[in-house]
Motif scaffolding. Structure first.
Motif, mmCIF file in Angstrom:
data_model
loop_
_atom_site.group_PDB
_atom_site.id
_atom_site.type_symbol
_atom_site.label_atom_id
_atom_site.label_comp_id
_atom_site.label_asym_id
_atom_site.label_seq_id
_atom_site.Cartn_x
_atom_site.Cartn_y
_atom_site.Cartn_z
ATOM 1 N N LEU A 1 0.829 -1.207 0.000
ATOM 2 C CA LEU A 1 0.000 0.000 0.000
ATOM 3 C C LEU A 1 0.863 1.257 0.000
ATOM 4 O O LEU A 1 0.516 2.268 -0.619
ATOM 5 N N GLY B 1 4.019 0.116 -3.205
ATOM 6 C CA GLY B 1 3.711 -0.720 -4.357
ATOM 7 C C GLY B 1 4.538 -1.987 -4.369
ATOM 8 O O GLY B 1 5.433 -2.186 -3.542
ATOM 9 N N ALA C 1 -5.164 -2.246 -7.281
ATOM 10 C CA ALA C 1 -5.680 -0.873 -7.226
ATOM 11 C C ALA C 1 -5.225 -0.129 -5.981
ATOM 12 O O ALA C 1 -5.227 1.110 -5.962
ATOM 13 N N PHE C 2 -4.838 -0.855 -4.944
ATOM 14 C CA PHE C 2 -4.418 -0.213 -3.702
ATOM 15 C C PHE C 2 -2.911 0.077 -3.660
ATOM 16 O O PHE C 2 -2.457 0.836 -2.809
ATOM 17 N N SER C 3 -2.150 -0.521 -4.532
ATOM 18 C CA SER C 3 -0.689 -0.457 -4.451
ATOM 19 C C SER C 3 -0.172 0.973 -4.607
ATOM 20 O O SER C 3 -0.555 1.694 -5.541
ATOM 21 N N GLY C 4 0.689 1.353 -3.682
ATOM 22 C CA GLY C 4 1.355 2.642 -3.770
ATOM 23 C C GLY C 4 0.458 3.850 -3.599
ATOM 24 O O GLY C 4 0.840 4.959 -3.986
ATOM 25 N N THR C 5 -0.716 3.667 -2.996
ATOM 26 C CA THR C 5 -1.670 4.783 -2.885
ATOM 27 C C THR C 5 -1.768 5.347 -1.467
ATOM 28 O O THR C 5 -2.580 6.241 -1.227
ATOM 29 N N THR D 1 -1.313 9.230 -1.029
ATOM 30 C CA THR D 1 -2.434 9.990 -1.594
ATOM 31 C C THR D 1 -3.626 9.990 -0.648
ATOM 32 O O THR D 1 -4.233 11.038 -0.379
ATOM 33 N N HIS D 2 -3.954 8.816 -0.126
ATOM 34 C CA HIS D 2 -5.105 8.714 0.773
ATOM 35 C C HIS D 2 -4.831 9.399 2.112
ATOM 36 O O HIS D 2 -5.724 10.038 2.681
ATOM 37 N N THR E 1 -10.837 9.455 -2.563
ATOM 38 C CA THR E 1 -9.581 9.259 -1.849
ATOM 39 C C THR E 1 -9.795 9.471 -0.364
ATOM 40 O O THR E 1 -10.770 10.091 0.061
ATOM 41 N N ILE F 1 -10.642 4.082 1.367
ATOM 42 C CA ILE F 1 -10.045 2.779 1.039
ATOM 43 C C ILE F 1 -10.510 1.703 2.021
ATOM 44 O O ILE F 1 -10.612 0.532 1.648
#
Length: 281
Positions: free
Chosen positions: A68, A71, A77-81, A84-85, A230, A235
């Motif tokens: 998360l 990455g 879809a959650f990887s490396g986010t 941002t969140h 976001t 998430i």
């Protein structure tokens, strides 16, 4: 002339004196880590080696947290986010909290000091205060629509009442003799708000700010159920729908750590502001 010999017990005593402060500094963080470590061990023991368990073991959650955050080779879809969140949630938490503080502190000073304002405003506010933030969710979406404005409003509500109640309590707790002394020195009327009321009630206000910020983090998940793309709450809700319990737990951990760091920051600022107070300096 040769230097006097230092006895072995004296050397050992000096070393012990240097060691004790180091151990004392380590004692608090070690005690603070004891319970999380124990919980982690219990979590591992209860979940590892059980493929049909609905709760993933700590190792899987850690792997999900790393994915998360930065990455991985098999990203989803959650990887490396995470960043941002986290930034989105921080903006909503501090935005709603700041609005709550700007509204609650002056209003609390007014209600606490002016009897007429207390008689007019306090009953209505006390009726609205027990209404949970989740009950405001449908109305917020009607009033502000889907998106971040509803989230800001819900965070504002979560932070507003703890700040307000503590501010009122702080003002009502100011000793009357302080007003008498201020009046004798020529400080009367509205000037007493800045010279007497605010400094004397500041410890309670700081406590209210800490509680308000904590509640802002508590309600962020509800606030981000309003259709925002976001945010940590977003998430968590998306992961729940996809049965990604590992991501849900990651979101919970990040919210907890972020809330803790924010609380420490407010506490340190409060200690600076209250350095004059014997009980807070």
């Amino acid at each position: 002339m040769s230097a006097p010999a230092v006895s072995a017990p004296a050397v050992e005593e000096g070393g012990a004196r240097r060691t004790l402060p180091s151990l004392a500094r380590l004692r608090q963080p070690l005690l603070a880590l004891a319970l999380p470590v124990a919980m982690g061990i219990a979590w591992h023991w209860l979940t590892v080696g059980k493929p049909y368990s609905l709760i993933p073991p700590p190792a899987e959650v850690w792997a999900a947290m790393v994915d998360l955050a930065i990455g991985g080779p098999e990203g989803d879809a959650f990887s490396g986010t995470l960043l941002t969140h986290l930034v989105a949630s921080l903006a909503r938490v501090f935005g709603g909290f700041s609005l709550a503080a700007l509204a609650a502190v002056p209003l609390g000073l007014l209600i606490g000091r002016v009897p007429l304002a207390r008689q007019i405003l306090d009953p209505t506010l006390q009726i609205l205060r027990p209404v949970p933030v989740t009950a405001w969710l449908p109305l917020a979406m009607i009033l502000f629509g889907l998106g971040p404005r509803s989230a800001y409003f819900l965070v504002f509500l979560g932070a507003f009442y703890p700040i307000l109640v503590n501010t009122i309590f702080g003002v009502r707790s100011v000793e009357p003799r302080l007003f008498e002394a201020a009046a004798m020195l020529g400080c009367r009327g509205p000037a007493q708000f800045a010279r007497v009321v605010l400094p004397a009630s500041l410890p309670s206000i700081v406590t209210g700010l800490r509680l308000g910020l904590g509640f802002a983090w508590v309600v962020i998940v509800v606030g981000e159920m309003t259709g925002v793309p976001t945010g940590l709450g977003a998430i968590i809700m998306e992961a729940r729908q996809l049965s990604r319990t590992d991501i849900v737990i990651c979101g919970m951990i990040v919210i907890g750590v972020a809330g803790f760091v924010c609380d420490r920051a407010v506490m340190l600022i409060g200690q600076r502001l209250l350095a004059w107070s014997p009980s807070h300096g």
